[in-house]
Design a protein around this motif. Sequence first.
Motif, PDB file in Angstrom:
ATOM      1  N   ALA A 151       0.835  -1.207   0.000  1.00  0.00           N
ATOM      2  CA  ALA A 151       0.000   0.000   0.000  1.00  0.00           C
ATOM      3  C   ALA A 151       0.869   1.256   0.000  1.00  0.00           C
ATOM      4  O   ALA A 151       0.546   2.256  -0.650  1.00  0.00           O
ATOM      5  CB  ALA A 151      -0.926  -0.013   1.212  1.00  0.00           C
ATOM      6  N   ILE A 152       1.995   1.186   0.724  1.00  0.00           N
ATOM      7  CA  ILE A 152       2.919   2.325   0.773  1.00  0.00           C
ATOM      8  C   ILE A 152       3.600   2.533  -0.580  1.00  0.00           C
ATOM      9  O   ILE A 152       3.751   3.667  -1.053  1.00  0.00           O
ATOM     10  CB  ILE A 152       3.980   2.110   1.871  1.00  0.00           C
ATOM     11  CG1 ILE A 152       3.315   2.088   3.257  1.00  0.00           C
ATOM     12  CG2 ILE A 152       5.067   3.183   1.811  1.00  0.00           C
ATOM     13  CD1 ILE A 152       4.239   1.655   4.378  1.00  0.00           C
ATOM     14  N   ARG A 153       4.000   1.430  -1.214  1.00  0.00           N
ATOM     15  CA  ARG A 153       4.755   1.506  -2.467  1.00  0.00           C
ATOM     16  C   ARG A 153       3.865   1.492  -3.713  1.00  0.00           C
ATOM     17  O   ARG A 153       4.363   1.543  -4.834  1.00  0.00           O
ATOM     18  CB  ARG A 153       5.728   0.329  -2.537  1.00  0.00           C
ATOM     19  CG  ARG A 153       6.662   0.200  -1.360  1.00  0.00           C
ATOM     20  CD  ARG A 153       7.604   1.380  -1.264  1.00  0.00           C
ATOM     21  NE  ARG A 153       8.575   1.371  -2.333  1.00  0.00           N
ATOM     22  CZ  ARG A 153       9.497   2.311  -2.523  1.00  0.00           C
ATOM     23  NH1 ARG A 153       9.516   3.355  -1.726  1.00  0.00           N
ATOM     24  NH2 ARG A 153      10.341   2.230  -3.513  1.00  0.00           N
ATOM     25  N   ARG A 154       2.567   1.439  -3.508  1.00  0.00           N
ATOM     26  CA  ARG A 154       1.624   1.288  -4.622  1.00  0.00           C
ATOM     27  C   ARG A 154       1.775   2.342  -5.726  1.00  0.00           C
ATOM     28  O   ARG A 154       1.636   2.000  -6.909  1.00  0.00           O
ATOM     29  CB  ARG A 154       0.188   1.301  -4.085  1.00  0.00           C
ATOM     30  CG  ARG A 154      -0.849   0.872  -5.100  1.00  0.00           C
ATOM     31  CD  ARG A 154      -2.204   0.664  -4.440  1.00  0.00           C
ATOM     32  NE  ARG A 154      -3.205   0.276  -5.417  1.00  0.00           N
ATOM     33  CZ  ARG A 154      -3.938   1.126  -6.127  1.00  0.00           C
ATOM     34  NH1 ARG A 154      -3.773   2.428  -5.947  1.00  0.00           N
ATOM     35  NH2 ARG A 154      -4.825   0.697  -6.989  1.00  0.00           N
ATOM     36  N   PRO A 155       2.077   3.614  -5.423  1.00  0.00           N
ATOM     37  CA  PRO A 155       2.249   4.592  -6.508  1.00  0.00           C
ATOM     38  C   PRO A 155       3.351   4.221  -7.506  1.00  0.00           C
ATOM     39  O   PRO A 155       3.342   4.698  -8.644  1.00  0.00           O
ATOM     40  CB  PRO A 155       2.591   5.878  -5.750  1.00  0.00           C
ATOM     41  CG  PRO A 155       1.972   5.699  -4.406  1.00  0.00           C
ATOM     42  CD  PRO A 155       2.160   4.252  -4.096  1.00  0.00           C
ATOM     43  N   ASP A 156       4.307   3.400  -7.072  1.00  0.00           N
ATOM     44  CA  ASP A 156       5.429   3.020  -7.934  1.00  0.00           C
ATOM     45  C   ASP A 156       5.252   1.642  -8.572  1.00  0.00           C
ATOM     46  O   ASP A 156       6.175   1.143  -9.226  1.00  0.00           O
ATOM     47  CB  ASP A 156       6.738   3.032  -7.121  1.00  0.00           C
ATOM     48  CG  ASP A 156       7.027   4.399  -6.511  1.00  0.00           C
ATOM     49  OD1 ASP A 156       6.751   5.402  -7.187  1.00  0.00           O
ATOM     50  OD2 ASP A 156       7.511   4.453  -5.367  1.00  0.00           O
ATOM     51  N   PHE A 157       4.076   1.041  -8.385  1.00  0.00           N
ATOM     52  CA  PHE A 157       3.820  -0.285  -8.944  1.00  0.00           C
ATOM     53  C   PHE A 157       3.892  -0.277 -10.473  1.00  0.00           C
ATOM     54  O   PHE A 157       3.465   0.675 -11.132  1.00  0.00           O
ATOM     55  CB  PHE A 157       2.422  -0.773  -8.549  1.00  0.00           C
ATOM     56  CG  PHE A 157       2.354  -1.459  -7.214  1.00  0.00           C
ATOM     57  CD1 PHE A 157       3.457  -1.547  -6.397  1.00  0.00           C
ATOM     58  CD2 PHE A 157       1.158  -2.019  -6.773  1.00  0.00           C
ATOM     59  CE1 PHE A 157       3.386  -2.173  -5.161  1.00  0.00           C
ATOM     60  CE2 PHE A 157       1.075  -2.647  -5.539  1.00  0.00           C
ATOM     61  CZ  PHE A 157       2.184  -2.722  -4.736  1.00  0.00           C
ATOM     62  N   LYS A 182      11.479  -3.144  -2.188  1.00  0.00           N
ATOM     63  CA  LYS A 182      12.577  -2.948  -3.131  1.00  0.00           C
ATOM     64  C   LYS A 182      12.159  -2.213  -4.406  1.00  0.00           C
ATOM     65  O   LYS A 182      13.007  -1.912  -5.254  1.00  0.00           O
ATOM     66  CB  LYS A 182      13.184  -4.303  -3.519  1.00  0.00           C
ATOM     67  CG  LYS A 182      13.939  -5.003  -2.409  1.00  0.00           C
ATOM     68  CD  LYS A 182      15.291  -4.346  -2.160  1.00  0.00           C
ATOM     69  CE  LYS A 182      16.088  -5.106  -1.115  1.00  0.00           C
ATOM     70  NZ  LYS A 182      17.422  -4.507  -0.924  1.00  0.00           N
ATOM     71  N   ILE A 183      10.877  -1.947  -4.575  1.00  0.00           N
ATOM     72  CA  ILE A 183      10.408  -1.257  -5.777  1.00  0.00           C
ATOM     73  C   ILE A 183      11.012   0.154  -5.810  1.00  0.00           C
ATOM     74  O   ILE A 183      10.955   0.891  -4.832  1.00  0.00           O
ATOM     75  CB  ILE A 183       8.870  -1.145  -5.796  1.00  0.00           C
ATOM     76  CG1 ILE A 183       8.246  -2.558  -5.889  1.00  0.00           C
ATOM     77  CG2 ILE A 183       8.394  -0.290  -6.980  1.00  0.00           C
ATOM     78  CD1 ILE A 183       6.744  -2.571  -5.752  1.00  0.00           C
ATOM     79  N   LYS A 184      11.596   0.485  -6.954  1.00  0.00           N
ATOM     80  CA  LYS A 184      12.243   1.774  -7.106  1.00  0.00           C
ATOM     81  C   LYS A 184      11.253   2.809  -7.634  1.00  0.00           C
ATOM     82  O   LYS A 184      10.441   2.518  -8.496  1.00  0.00           O
ATOM     83  CB  LYS A 184      13.433   1.671  -8.052  1.00  0.00           C
ATOM     84  CG  LYS A 184      14.593   0.855  -7.491  1.00  0.00           C
ATOM     85  CD  LYS A 184      15.787   0.888  -8.431  1.00  0.00           C
ATOM     86  CE  LYS A 184      16.986   0.150  -7.841  1.00  0.00           C
ATOM     87  NZ  LYS A 184      18.144   0.189  -8.752  1.00  0.00           N
ATOM     88  N   LEU A 238      19.989  -8.362  -6.074  1.00  0.00           N
ATOM     89  CA  LEU A 238      19.223  -8.237  -4.834  1.00  0.00           C
ATOM     90  C   LEU A 238      18.437  -6.930  -4.770  1.00  0.00           C
ATOM     91  O   LEU A 238      17.531  -6.789  -3.957  1.00  0.00           O
ATOM     92  CB  LEU A 238      20.158  -8.341  -3.625  1.00  0.00           C
ATOM     93  CG  LEU A 238      20.916  -9.662  -3.451  1.00  0.00           C
ATOM     94  CD1 LEU A 238      21.821  -9.592  -2.240  1.00  0.00           C
ATOM     95  CD2 LEU A 238      19.943 -10.828  -3.321  1.00  0.00           C
ATOM     96  N   ALA A 239      18.782  -5.996  -5.644  1.00  0.00           N
ATOM     97  CA  ALA A 239      18.075  -4.721  -5.678  1.00  0.00           C
ATOM     98  C   ALA A 239      16.795  -4.792  -6.497  1.00  0.00           C
ATOM     99  O   ALA A 239      15.992  -3.862  -6.491  1.00  0.00           O
ATOM    100  CB  ALA A 239      18.987  -3.640  -6.247  1.00  0.00           C
ATOM    101  N   SER A 240      16.591  -5.907  -7.178  1.00  0.00           N
ATOM    102  CA  SER A 240      15.423  -6.063  -8.052  1.00  0.00           C
ATOM    103  C   SER A 240      14.234  -6.607  -7.276  1.00  0.00           C
ATOM    104  O   SER A 240      14.326  -7.661  -6.629  1.00  0.00           O
ATOM    105  CB  SER A 240      15.767  -7.011  -9.212  1.00  0.00           C
ATOM    106  OG  SER A 240      14.609  -7.415  -9.897  1.00  0.00           O
ATOM    107  N   SER A 241      13.093  -5.941  -7.370  1.00  0.00           N
ATOM    108  CA  SER A 241      11.885  -6.449  -6.711  1.00  0.00           C
ATOM    109  C   SER A 241      11.428  -7.757  -7.362  1.00  0.00           C
ATOM    110  O   SER A 241      10.884  -8.638  -6.696  1.00  0.00           O
ATOM    111  CB  SER A 241      10.768  -5.410  -6.768  1.00  0.00           C
ATOM    112  OG  SER A 241      10.339  -5.176  -8.095  1.00  0.00           O
ATOM    113  N   ARG A 242      11.660  -7.866  -8.682  1.00  0.00           N
ATOM    114  CA  ARG A 242      11.299  -9.102  -9.384  1.00  0.00           C
ATOM    115  C   ARG A 242      12.042 -10.307  -8.807  1.00  0.00           C
ATOM    116  O   ARG A 242      11.476 -11.400  -8.696  1.00  0.00           O
ATOM    117  CB  ARG A 242      11.610  -8.980 -10.884  1.00  0.00           C
ATOM    118  CG  ARG A 242      10.566  -8.236 -11.673  1.00  0.00           C
ATOM    119  CD  ARG A 242      10.888  -8.283 -13.137  1.00  0.00           C
ATOM    120  NE  ARG A 242      12.059  -7.489 -13.470  1.00  0.00           N
ATOM    121  CZ  ARG A 242      12.759  -7.617 -14.583  1.00  0.00           C
ATOM    122  NH1 ARG A 242      12.433  -8.521 -15.473  1.00  0.00           N
ATOM    123  NH2 ARG A 242      13.794  -6.836 -14.819  1.00  0.00           N
TER     124      ARG A 242
END
Length: 200
Positions: free
Chosen positions: A9-15, A194-196, A134-138
């Motif tokens: 929910a916090i990172r949702r704008p960057d989804f 981890k989503i940038k 490790l920096a990749s959310s995928r």
Amino acid sequence: MVAPIVVGAIRRPDFRAHHKSVFALMLISLLTEMISYVCNVEEWNTTVLFRIYTVVEFVALSYFFIQITRDKTVLLIMKIVVVLFCMVTLVDAILQGIMSMDNYSIAIESIIFIFYCVYSMLMLMKEAAYQSILASSRFWIIVAILVYFAGNLFVFVFSNYLLRKSPDVFNDLWGVHSILNILFYSLIAIAFWKIKTPAK
């Protein structure tokens, strides 16, 4: 289960599209668990509920892999597999009875996702977009899916048999499933974190 929803929910704008399908699955999982709790309190059978959830889970996670896959042939195969899997779950319900656990469907689902994870991880490692994988959310989502389904494959295959023949062993194995479940949701929470934020 709550952790990935809060972080998501916090990172949702960057989804991106592939994050949205996983986040949707987290919400559906929470709803399913809430319904399951009510059913257990009322002593209602929940197998139909979880049969439906299996299909939803497969479609949502397949959408994730479809979104991160670039090869057109692999994409076509994945889309065909979604249709075939839905047919398999229907046959499984007919052969085993809709009130039994869908262990064959989930076992097939596990094997499919193990292959998807290995393929997707290899493709991710070939990309140069990250200094560290490790920096990749995928990466974290793929690891979460791989750990969950690879770890639970044995449990899923023999669940109906053990439930009939040795309930105590089944309960012990289901404890392993619960641990893997917690690990799965924890890794998804890490993936969302981890989503940038896209550069403006």
